[in-house]
Design a protein around this motif. Structure first.
Motif, mmCIF file in Angstrom:
data_model
loop_
_atom_site.group_PDB
_atom_site.id
_atom_site.type_symbol
_atom_site.label_atom_id
_atom_site.label_comp_id
_atom_site.label_asym_id
_atom_site.label_seq_id
_atom_site.Cartn_x
_atom_site.Cartn_y
_atom_site.Cartn_z
ATOM 1 N N ARG A 84 0.831 -1.216 0.000
ATOM 2 C CA ARG A 84 0.000 0.000 0.000
ATOM 3 C C ARG A 84 0.861 1.260 0.000
ATOM 4 O O ARG A 84 0.558 2.223 -0.714
ATOM 5 C CB ARG A 84 -0.930 0.016 1.227
ATOM 6 C CG ARG A 84 -1.910 -1.135 1.333
ATOM 7 C CD ARG A 84 -2.742 -1.319 0.076
ATOM 8 N NE ARG A 84 -3.724 -2.371 0.186
ATOM 9 C CZ ARG A 84 -3.473 -3.676 0.089
ATOM 10 N NH1 ARG A 84 -2.230 -4.102 -0.106
ATOM 11 N NH2 ARG A 84 -4.443 -4.568 0.154
ATOM 12 N N ASN A 85 1.932 1.260 0.762
ATOM 13 C CA ASN A 85 2.819 2.430 0.798
ATOM 14 C C ASN A 85 3.484 2.649 -0.555
ATOM 15 O O ASN A 85 3.627 3.794 -1.011
ATOM 16 C CB ASN A 85 3.890 2.245 1.881
ATOM 17 C CG ASN A 85 3.390 2.634 3.258
ATOM 18 O OD1 ASN A 85 2.747 3.670 3.431
ATOM 19 N ND2 ASN A 85 3.679 1.816 4.263
ATOM 20 N N GLU A 86 3.882 1.552 -1.186
ATOM 21 C CA GLU A 86 4.517 1.655 -2.511
ATOM 22 C C GLU A 86 3.531 2.188 -3.544
ATOM 23 O O GLU A 86 3.869 3.068 -4.346
ATOM 24 C CB GLU A 86 5.028 0.278 -2.940
ATOM 25 C CG GLU A 86 5.823 0.316 -4.241
ATOM 26 C CD GLU A 86 6.344 -1.058 -4.641
ATOM 27 O OE1 GLU A 86 6.805 -1.189 -5.786
ATOM 28 O OE2 GLU A 86 6.270 -1.995 -3.825
ATOM 29 N N GLU A 87 2.293 1.672 -3.510
ATOM 30 C CA GLU A 87 1.278 2.120 -4.466
ATOM 31 C C GLU A 87 0.917 3.586 -4.241
ATOM 32 O O GLU A 87 0.709 4.342 -5.209
ATOM 33 C CB GLU A 87 0.032 1.245 -4.356
ATOM 34 C CG GLU A 87 0.234 -0.158 -4.902
ATOM 35 C CD GLU A 87 -1.016 -1.018 -4.778
ATOM 36 O OE1 GLU A 87 -2.011 -0.540 -4.187
ATOM 37 O OE2 GLU A 87 -0.992 -2.160 -5.267
ATOM 38 N N LEU A 88 0.852 3.981 -2.969
ATOM 39 C CA LEU A 88 0.570 5.385 -2.673
ATOM 40 C C LEU A 88 1.692 6.284 -3.177
ATOM 41 O O LEU A 88 1.452 7.373 -3.701
ATOM 42 C CB LEU A 88 0.382 5.588 -1.167
ATOM 43 C CG LEU A 88 -1.019 5.323 -0.612
ATOM 44 C CD1 LEU A 88 -1.003 5.371 0.897
ATOM 45 C CD2 LEU A 88 -2.023 6.331 -1.168
ATOM 46 N N GLY A 89 2.938 5.805 -3.008
ATOM 47 C CA GLY A 89 4.092 6.570 -3.490
ATOM 48 C C GLY A 89 4.061 6.758 -4.993
ATOM 49 O O GLY A 89 4.388 7.836 -5.513
ATOM 50 N N LYS A 90 3.625 5.718 -5.698
ATOM 51 C CA LYS A 90 3.555 5.804 -7.166
ATOM 52 C C LYS A 90 2.382 6.666 -7.618
ATOM 53 O O LYS A 90 2.462 7.363 -8.625
ATOM 54 C CB LYS A 90 3.387 4.403 -7.757
ATOM 55 C CG LYS A 90 4.617 3.525 -7.654
ATOM 56 C CD LYS A 90 4.307 2.150 -8.223
ATOM 57 C CE LYS A 90 5.500 1.210 -8.121
ATOM 58 N NZ LYS A 90 5.176 -0.142 -8.612
ATOM 59 N N SER A 91 1.296 6.611 -6.858
ATOM 60 C CA SER A 91 0.056 7.261 -7.296
ATOM 61 C C SER A 91 -0.017 8.741 -6.953
ATOM 62 O O SER A 91 -0.644 9.518 -7.674
ATOM 63 C CB SER A 91 -1.147 6.556 -6.667
ATOM 64 O OG SER A 91 -1.169 5.198 -7.051
ATOM 65 N N ALA A 92 0.603 9.120 -5.859
ATOM 66 C CA ALA A 92 0.493 10.502 -5.388
ATOM 67 C C ALA A 92 1.015 11.476 -6.445
ATOM 68 O O ALA A 92 2.164 11.415 -6.870
ATOM 69 C CB ALA A 92 1.266 10.683 -4.090
ATOM 70 N N GLY A 93 0.143 12.376 -6.896
ATOM 71 C CA GLY A 93 0.542 13.389 -7.871
ATOM 72 C C GLY A 93 0.759 12.860 -9.265
ATOM 73 O O GLY A 93 1.209 13.603 -10.154
ATOM 74 N N GLY A 94 0.461 11.584 -9.496
ATOM 75 C CA GLY A 94 0.754 10.997 -10.806
ATOM 76 C C GLY A 94 -0.372 11.092 -11.811
ATOM 77 O O GLY A 94 -0.170 10.862 -13.008
ATOM 78 N N HIS A 95 -1.580 11.441 -11.356
ATOM 79 C CA HIS A 95 -2.736 11.427 -12.260
ATOM 80 C C HIS A 95 -2.542 12.374 -13.445
ATOM 81 O O HIS A 95 -2.763 11.993 -14.601
ATOM 82 C CB HIS A 95 -4.001 11.798 -11.478
ATOM 83 C CG HIS A 95 -5.253 11.610 -12.273
ATOM 84 N ND1 HIS A 95 -5.737 10.375 -12.613
ATOM 85 C CD2 HIS A 95 -6.110 12.530 -12.831
ATOM 86 C CE1 HIS A 95 -6.840 10.512 -13.332
ATOM 87 N NE2 HIS A 95 -7.087 11.811 -13.470
ATOM 88 N N ASP A 96 -2.126 13.591 -13.167
ATOM 89 C CA ASP A 96 -1.935 14.578 -14.244
ATOM 90 C C ASP A 96 -0.808 14.167 -15.166
ATOM 91 O O ASP A 96 -0.886 14.387 -16.385
ATOM 92 C CB ASP A 96 -1.647 15.963 -13.646
ATOM 93 C CG ASP A 96 -2.881 16.546 -12.972
ATOM 94 O OD1 ASP A 96 -3.998 16.116 -13.319
ATOM 95 O OD2 ASP A 96 -2.717 17.408 -12.091
#
Length: 207
Positions: A84-96
């Protein structure tokens, strides 16, 4: 003659008093040993009950989560937290960022990262990969990940509490209970001689 009789009488009284004191002491020692033995046996029963209760709590606690034992349950919880921490790290701010990559890839028909031209099949695969990554980086997806992370943090704390119970149970089984049982064996070994002494001295003091 009268003085001699008085001396003998006093001597007898002194001896009797000493015998009565010895008898009282012997009886007191026996009673103390028996009281101590009763207390030790009660402590053993209490420890056994505590071990049984801890065992039940641990079994029920493990049934609520994943893993066959505490070590496995801790390993699972830590791994799930790491994911979960790894996925959050990848996802945070990545949408744009993913959005821009998808737009550029569709427009230029090439990978924006390596500028390599893509055929239709490669472009389709690229779009699918980036779209999936975008889905994982939406605010809703991130919120779900954060919720899952909190759940696993709570699960880890719960398993750690079970580990404390298991450590307490192990200490009771391997240290405290054997120590009490050793004391009981020593005290039981004292009883026969103390009983004999009390009977012997008491028989002389109170014939």
């Amino acid at each position: 003659m009268e003085q001699e009789l008085d001396r003998i009488s006093l001597e007898k009284e002194r001896e009797q008093a000493e015998l009565e004191t010895q008898s009282a002491t012997a009886s007191k020692n026996l009673q103390a040993a028996q009281t101590s033995l009763t207390s030790l046996r009660a402590q053993v029963r209490a420890k056994q009950d505590e071990i049984k209760e801890l065992g039940k709590q641990i079994v029920l606690g493990l049934k609520e989560g994943e893993g066959n034992d505490i070590e496995e349950a801790l390993d699972i919880a830590n791994k799930e937290l790491g994911v979960r921490n790894e996925e959050l790290g990848k996802s945070a701010g990545g949408h744009d960022v993913y959005k821009q990559l998808l737009r550029a890839g569709k427009t230029q028909k090439c990978c924006p990262l390596c500028t390599r031209q893509m055929n239709a099949a490669e472009l389709s695969k690229f779009e699918k990969t980036v779209t999936e990554a975008m889905k994982k980086s939406t605010p809703e997806a991130i919120q779900n990940l954060q919720s899952e992370l909190q759940d696993w943090e709570a699960e880890l704390r719960r398993i750690q509490e079970l580990a404390v119970l298991a450590a307490t149970k192990s200490k009771l089984e391997t240290t405290e209970l054997p120590a009490l049982e050793k004391e009981i064996a020593e005290k039981e070994a004292e009883i026969p001689s103390l009983t004999s002494e009390a009977d012997e001295v008491g028989g002389v003091a109170y014939p």
